[in-house]
Design an enzyme around this catalytic site. Structure first.
Site, PDB file in Angstrom:
ATOM      1  N   SER A 172      -9.442   2.092   3.307  1.00 30.99           N
ATOM      2  CA  SER A 172      -8.750   2.681   2.357  1.00 30.99           C
ATOM      3  C   SER A 172      -7.804   1.850   1.643  1.00 30.99           C
ATOM      4  CB  SER A 172      -8.126   3.981   2.905  1.00 30.99           C
ATOM      5  OG  SER A 172      -7.266   3.285   4.099  1.00 30.99           O
ATOM      6  N   LYS A 202       0.979  -1.100   0.067  1.00 25.93           N
ATOM      7  CA  LYS A 202       0.088   0.129   0.071  1.00 25.93           C
ATOM      8  C   LYS A 202       0.888   1.108   0.238  1.00 25.93           C
ATOM      9  CE  LYS A 202      -4.054   2.089   2.555  1.00 25.93           C
ATOM     10  NZ  LYS A 202      -4.670   2.071   3.927  1.00 25.93           N
ATOM     11  N   SER A 206      -9.803  -0.171   7.475  1.00 26.95           N
ATOM     12  CA  SER A 206      -9.117  -0.002   6.291  1.00 26.95           C
ATOM     13  C   SER A 206      -8.445  -1.156   5.764  1.00 26.95           C
ATOM     14  CB  SER A 206      -8.211   1.065   6.185  1.00 26.95           C
ATOM     15  OG  SER A 206      -8.726   2.272   5.844  1.00 26.95           O
TER      16      SER A 206
END
Lengths: 490, 486
Positions: A155, A80, A179
Site C-alpha cells: 500500500s 505516507k 506494504s
C-alpha cells in the site's frame, strides 16, 4: 554545481549540504519543481506542503550556518499519508478522512522534525493501507515510474513511486504484510521493514495493530540505515515498542561475507513465482555466495499457511481499528441525517471503499461469537508455528533470502476484479510480518524492463546485521544496467 | 408488592458494580481524571478522543487500586492478566470499542460477608476487572426546537473498575447491604469516593425468580439506571414482584435489559436478547499482556489497612455498643481517630459512643468533613478524661468540643477559662428555686406526672450556670424542691 539535485541519495545530499555545494532551499526547490513537473503523471502525492517545506529548508540552512547539525538536517523527505502530521491533512487514502487535520504528530514525525528533515508532503496509498497495487486509494491511482501503465505496488505505492521517480530523496511508508517491501521491489527501490517494536507506532493510523510497522523507502541501503537511525527507538507512548539499544546502523564494517550463512527455503521458490523473477533472485544469492557466503537449504514448513492466517488476523484487528470512523468526531460527517444512528451508518457506507468494507466484514465475522475459536484463535496458532519455523531456521543460518514479490509490476486494473489474486502479491512478505521480523527488499535486476527485488530476513532486532549484509550485496552487485524509465520520457 | 405471591418464589440476584477509581490521570492517557464540575470537553486529548493513530498506555496506579480492591474482597490475584477489546457501536464510545478485560481479569474468586436482619451471609465475588469509562451523552432540545445529543468527552477513558458478584444475593435488602458494604470498603481502602449520586458507583442487577425447590435456569433480567441504594432496593422489589406474578400467571420471562424509572417506580424494557450485542472480544493488540508478579501483590497487601469487620469485632469485644461501632466503621478517618483516642487511655466504649454521637454532630453542625477534623486525638482524649472524672459535665464537654473546633484552643485551656463545675448545693439551690419560680407551667406538668418537666428545668439551670452545674446535684435538688412544694 550539479543541477540534478533531485536525483541524489540522502547521504550524497547530506555530503553536498555539508560541503556547501548547495543549500537545503536549493535542494528542496529542485524536488518541489520535480513534483510539479511530473507528479500529475505519477500520482504519488496527495498533499504537497511546498510553503512549509521551503520554510523548513530555510530554517535548516540557518541552523547549518551557525553550527553543527544532524546528518538529516535539511534533507527533503516524503511521508505516507498513514502517519499523523499536526496541522497537515492526513487522509489515509480514504474519503472517510478527507479534510481531517490531526492535532498531533506521530512519534516518527516528531523524530524527523527534531532531526531537521524537511517534509515535502503526504504520499498516496491504498485506503487505510489495505491493498497491494495502490488502486484502492480513494483519490487517484499511482503509476509505476518505470512503466506508467503498471501499478507501483502497495500500500505504500505513493512513497515507493515518489522515491523511484526522484520526487523525494527518501520516504516513510508503513508495512503490515509487505506494504513497504512489495512496492519497493516493484518500483526498484530499497524497502526496509524493521522488527515489530523497533519503531514507535504512535500516530501510525492503525490497520492491523499487531503487524503494522513504520518502514523506509530509499534509493539505497545506506539511506535506509540513515533514516532508520532517526526514527527507531523506544517510545513511552507505544507499549509495544521495545526498549532495546538502537545501533548506529550506518557503521560500516568490512567483515565481508566469509562467515555468513544464507538460508534459502524451497517454499519461496515454488508455485506462483514467475520463473524470470526466481532466476534474478537466484542470481542475487549467487552474488552473495561468490563474495564468500555459504548457501544453506532450510525449510519454512508453514509458509503457505501465512496467507490465510494473515487474512484472518489483519482484518479482525482492522474491524476494531476502523470502527472509530463514524462521523461523530472528525472526518466525513452528515449533519442532515435524521438521527445519530442513520448518520453513523450513512457515513460508513459512503466513507469506506469496497476493499476496506470487505476486510471489516471478514474481520467482524472471524471474531463473532461461535467463530472466534475456529478463525482468530486458529490463525494465532498458525502464527506461532510460522514464528517457530523462523526460530528453527535462524539456529542454522544468519539471514534468509527470498523473492520479495512473485512477479514484477502488473498492469493497472489487471487484478482489481479478483481480490484473492491481489492478496497473492504478498505471499513472500506475509510470513516475516506475522513473525515480526526485520526484512529488507533490495533491487537485484530487471525483467522485461521492470525492476525485481529480493528480500533478506533477519532475526528480531538484528537490523544491524540485515543492513550490513544488504549493503555488502549492493556493493558486490555493483551498478545495474537499467532500462529506460518511462518517467524520463515525460 | 404482594407478599403472598413472593413467598412461593425465591429471587436469585447478581450485582455488577462499576466504580470510578481515584487516580490522578485517566486509564490510558495523561489527561486529568478530576473533571467534576468542569466545562465539557476540557479534559481531553487525542488518545481519549480516539483520534486516528493513537495508542493506550496502562495507568499503573489504576492496576494497583484494582488489585487492592481484590485483596480487600479476598480475591485471588492471578499472575497473568490482559486487556481485551469489547466492540460495540455507540456514540459515547470514542473508538467504538472499549478496552476492558475479558477472560483474564486482575482479580478472581473472592467474597464479601454481608449482614441482613442480623444474619450474616457470604456473597461470592466472581471477579474484579479494569476498563475505561465512556463519554457522557445528554439529549437536549436544540435552539430550533429539534432534539439534539451532546457529548462530553471528559469522562471518556477514565479508570473504571467492575466488581462482579456471584448470583448469591436473595433479597433486595441483601443487595442494598452488599452495595453499601462495597461502598464503605472502597472508601475505607481509599480506592474511590464512591458517591452513587455522582455516578462514581453504579450498580446493575441481574435478577431472576424461581419457584421454591425448583432448579435455577439461565433466563435473567438485567436492571440498570439505579442512582441510589434506595432505588436499587425499589427496583429489585418491583422486578421480583413482576417476575413472580408473571410466572404465577404462567408467562415466560423474557431475557432482556430493563431500566429503572425513578418517577414511575417501574422497570421498563430497554432491549431484548435478540438485539443483545456480540461484543467480539479479542486481546488488545496495542497492550502487551500484564504480568503481575507476586512481589507486587505482597507489596500492595502491606498497604491494605485492617478491614472494618475486624476493627468492629475488636471494638464490640471491648464493650462498645454494636450499633455505634457499625456507624463508626463506615468512616475510616473517624475510626482511626477513635482508635487514637482510645490509644490515649480513654475507655473504648466512652470514646466510640461520644465520637459517633457528639463529635459527628459538632462536625456536621460546622460542615467539617471527617477527613478534616481540626483536632488532635490527644485533645479529645483529655476532654473525655475530664468528663469521666466529673471535672466537666457532658453538656459542658460538648460545648468545649465546639469551641475547640472553632478556636483551636486546647480542652484544658477552655475548661479552665470557664471555671470548674459547680457542685455546691447552696449555690445551685438558689438557681433552682429561681428557675422553678419562673416556670409554673413546668411545675404543673410535673404534678401531672410528666417526667420531662424535670429535664426542662435542668436545662434552664444549665443555661443560667453556662453548663457548669453538676447535673447529678441539680437533678436531685429540683426533684426535692418540686416534691417539697407539693
Amino acid at each position: 554545481m550539479g543541477r540534478d539535485l533531485h536525483c541524489l541519495t540522502l547521504h550524497a545530499a547530506a555530503d553536498g549540504l555539508a560541503r556547501g555545494d548547495f543549500t537545503s532551499v536549493e535542494l528542496t526547490t529542485a524536488l518541489l519543481d520535480r513534483i510539479s513537473s511530473i507528479d500529475a503523471n505519477i500520482g504519488a502525492f496527495l498533499t504537497v506542503t511546498a510553503d512549509a517545506a521551503l520554510s523548513q529548508a530555510a530554517a535548516a540552512d540557518a541552523r547549518r550556518a551557525t553550527g553543527e547539525v544532524n546528518r538529516l538536517d535539511g534533507l527533503p523527505i516524503a511521508i505516507k499519508d498513514v502517519l499523523s502530521t499536526a496541522g497537515v491533512e492526513t487522509t489515509c487514502g480514504s474519503r472517510m478522512l478527507q479534510g481531517f487535520i490531526p492535532p498531533y504528530d506521530a512519534t516518527v514525525i516528531r523524530h524527523l522534525r527534531t532531526a531537521g528533515a524537511v517534509m515535502l508532503g503526504k504520499t498516496n496509498m491504498d485506503e487505510f493501507a489495505m491493498g497491494s497495487s495502490n488502486e484502492y486509494s480513494a483519490y487517484k491511482v499511482v503509476r509505476n515510474p518505470w512503466d506508467l501503465g503498471r501499478v507501483p505496488g502497495g500500500s505504500s505505492g505513493g512513497s515507493a513511486a515518489a522515491v523511484a521517480a526522484d520526487e523525494c530523496l527518501a520516504a516513510l511508508g508503513s508495512d503490515t504484510g509487505g506494504s513497504v517491501r512489495q512496492p519497493a521491489a516493484l518500483c526498484g527501490c530499497v524497502g526496509l521493514k524493521p522488527t515489530y517494536g523497533r519503531v514507535s507506532r504512535y500516530g501510525l493510523i492503525a490497520f492491523a495493530s499487531s503487524l503494522d510497522q513504520v518502514g523506509t523507502l530509499t534509493k539505497d541501503v545506506s539511506d535506509a540505515a540513515m533514516l532508520l537511525g532517526a526514527i527507531a527507538g523506544h517510545d513511552s507512548r507505544d507499549s509495544t515498542s521495545v526498549d532495546t539499544p538502537v545501533f548506529n546502523y550506518l557503521a560500516d564494517s568490512d567483515d565481508g561475507l566469509h562467515d555468513l550463512k544464507i538460508g534459502v527455503a524451497p517454499q519461496y521458490f515454488g508455485k506462483g513465482l514467475a520463473p524470470s523473477v526466481g532466476s534474478k533472485v537466484r542470481e542475487a544469492i549467487g552474488t552473495l555466495v561468490d563474495a564468500g557466503a555459504t548457501e544453506r537449504e532450510i525449510s519454512l514448513t508453514h509458509t503457505e499457511l501465512a496467507l490465510p492466517a494473515y487474512y484472518v488476523i489483519a482484518p479482525s484487528e482492522a474491524s476494531a481499528n476502523l470502527a472509530r470512523y463514524n462521523g461523530v468526531k472528525y472526518g466525513l460527517s452528515d449533519v442532515n441525517a435524521s438521527d445519530v444512528d442513520e448518520m453513523m451508518a450513512g457515513v460508513r457506507a459512503e466513507g469506506f471503499g469496497s476493499e476496506v468494507k470487505r476486510r471489516i466484514m471478514l474481520g467482524a465475522f472471524a471474531l463473532s461469537s461461535g467463530y472466534y475459536d475456529a478463525f482468530y484463535l486458529r490463525a494465532q496458532k498458525v502464527r506461532t508455528l510460522i514464528k517457530d519455523d523462523f526460530d528453527a531456521a535462524f539456529e542454522q543460518v544468519d539471514v534468509i533470502a527470498t523473492p520479495t514479490a512473485p512477479t514484477p509490476a502488473f498492469e493497472l486494473g489487471s487484478k482489481l476484479g479478483d481480490p484473492v489474486a491481489m492478496y497473492q502479491s504478498d505471499i513472500m512478505t506475509l510470513p516475516a510480518s506475522l513473525a515480526g521480523l526485520p526484512c529488507i527488499s533490495v533491487p537485484c535486476g530487471f525483467v522485461e524492463g521492470l525492476p525485481v527485488g529480493f528480500q533478506l530476513i533477519a532475526p528480531a532486532f538484528e537490523e544491524e546485521r540485515l543492513l550490513r549484509i544488504a549493503r555488502l550485496f549492493e556493493r558486490f552487485r555493483g551498478d545495474m544496467e537499467a532500462p529506460a524509465r518511462e518517467v524520463d520520457s515525460l | 408488592m404482594s407478599a403472598a405471591v413472593s413467598s412461593d418464589y425465591r429471587a436469585v440476584i447478581g450485582l455488577e458494580t462499576h466504580v470510578q477509581l481515584q487516580t490522578e490521570s485517566k486509564m490510558f492517557c495523561g489527561c486529568g481524571a478530576d473533571y467534576a464540575g468542569d466545562e465539557p470537553n476540557t479534559h481531553v486529548c487525542e488518545v481519549c478522543l480516539g483520534m486516528p493513530g493513537v495508542l493506550p498506555v496502562i495507568n499503573r496506579k489504576a492496576v494497583d487500586l484494582t488489585i487492592l480492591t481484590g485483596l480487600a474482597l479476598n480475591c485471588r490475584i492471578p499472575e497473568n492478566a490482559k486487556f481485551d477489546r469489547k466492540n460495540y457501536a455507540y456514540p459515547d464510545l470514542m473508538k467504538w470499542y472499549q478496552i476492558s478485560q475479558y477472560d483474564l481479569p486482575l482479580c478472581e474468586a473472592g467474597h464479601l460477608d454481608v449482614v441482613t436482619s442480623g444474619r450474616k451471609d457470604r456473597i461470592g465475588v466472581t471477579r474484579v476487572h479494569l476498563e475505561e469509562d465512556t463519554a457522557k451523552l445528554s439529549h437536549v432540545t436544540g435552539s430550533d426546537g429539534s432534539p439534539a445529543s451532546l457529548i462530553d468527552v471528559n469522562r471518556s477513558g477514565s479508570c473504571l473498575m467492575e466488581i462482579v458478584s456471584e448470583p448469591d444475593i436473595t433479597s433486595s435488602a441483601q443487595a442494598m447491604a452488599y452495595g453499601a458494604k462495597i461502598r464503605d470498603l472502597l472508601r475505607w481502602i481509599g480506592v474511590s469516593t464512591a458517591n452513587m449520586q455522582d455516578g462514581e458507583l453504579r450498580i446493575d442487577a441481574n435478577v431472576s425468580v424461581w419457584r421454591q425447590g425448583e432448579a435455577t435456569g439461565d433466563v435473567k433480567v438485567e436492571v440498570k439506571n439505579m442512582n441510589s441504594f434506595r432505588a436499587l432496593g425499589r427496583a429489585l422489589d418491583f422486578e421480583i414482584d413482576r417476575q413472580s406474578r408473571a410466572r404465577e400467571a404462567g408467562q415466560a420471562i423474557v431475557q432482556e435489559t430493563r431500566g429503572w424509572d425513578e418517577d414511575s417506580g417501574l422497570t421498563v424494557p430497554q432491549r431484548t436478547k435478540e438485539y443483545a450485542h456480540d461484543y467480539r472480544y479479542f486481546p488488545e493488540p496495542d497492550l502487551p499482556p500484564l504480568l503481575i508478579p507476586e512481589a507486587r501483590v505482597s507489596g500492595l497487601r502491606l498497604r491494605l489497612p485492617r478491614m472494618p469487620d475486624q476493627v468492629a469485632a475488636d471494638l464490640v469485644a471491648e464493650g462498645c455498643p454494636a450499633g455505634d461501632v457499625e456507624e463508626l466503621v463506615q468512616d475510616r478517618v473517624l475510626t482511626e481517630f477513635a482508635l487514637s483516642v482510645v490509644g490515649e487511655g480513654v475507655m473504648a466504649k466512652d470514646a466510640v459512643t461520644w465520637i459517633v454521637h457528639e463529635l459527628r454532630r459538632v462536625l456536621n453542625d460546622r460542615d467539617v468533613p471527617s477527613g478534616q477534623i481540626p483536632l488532635q486525638a490527644t485533645e479529645v482524649a483529655s476532654l473525655l478524661v475530664m468528663r469521666g472524672d466529673g471535672v466537666v459535665s457532658s453538656t459542658m464537654a460538648s460545648e468545649v468540643l465546639d469551641e475547640m473546633i472553632a478556636t483551636g484552643a486546647s480542652a484544658a485551656e477552655l475548661v479552665a477559662s470557664r471555671g470548674p463545675q459547680i457542685s455546691g448545693e447552696e449555690e445551685l439551690l438558689a438557681v433552682a428555686r429561681d428557675v422553678i419560680g419562673e416556670n409554673p407551667q413546668a411545675v404543673e406538668d410535673y404534678r401531672a406526672g410528666k417526667a420531662r418537666a424535670v429535664q426542662f428545668l435542668m436545662g434552664q439551670v444549665m443555661r443560667v450556670t453556662k453548663g457548669k452545674a453538676n447535673p447529678g446535684v441539680v437533678s436531685e435538688l429540683i426533684r426535692r424542691q418540686l416534691d417539697g412544694v407539693e
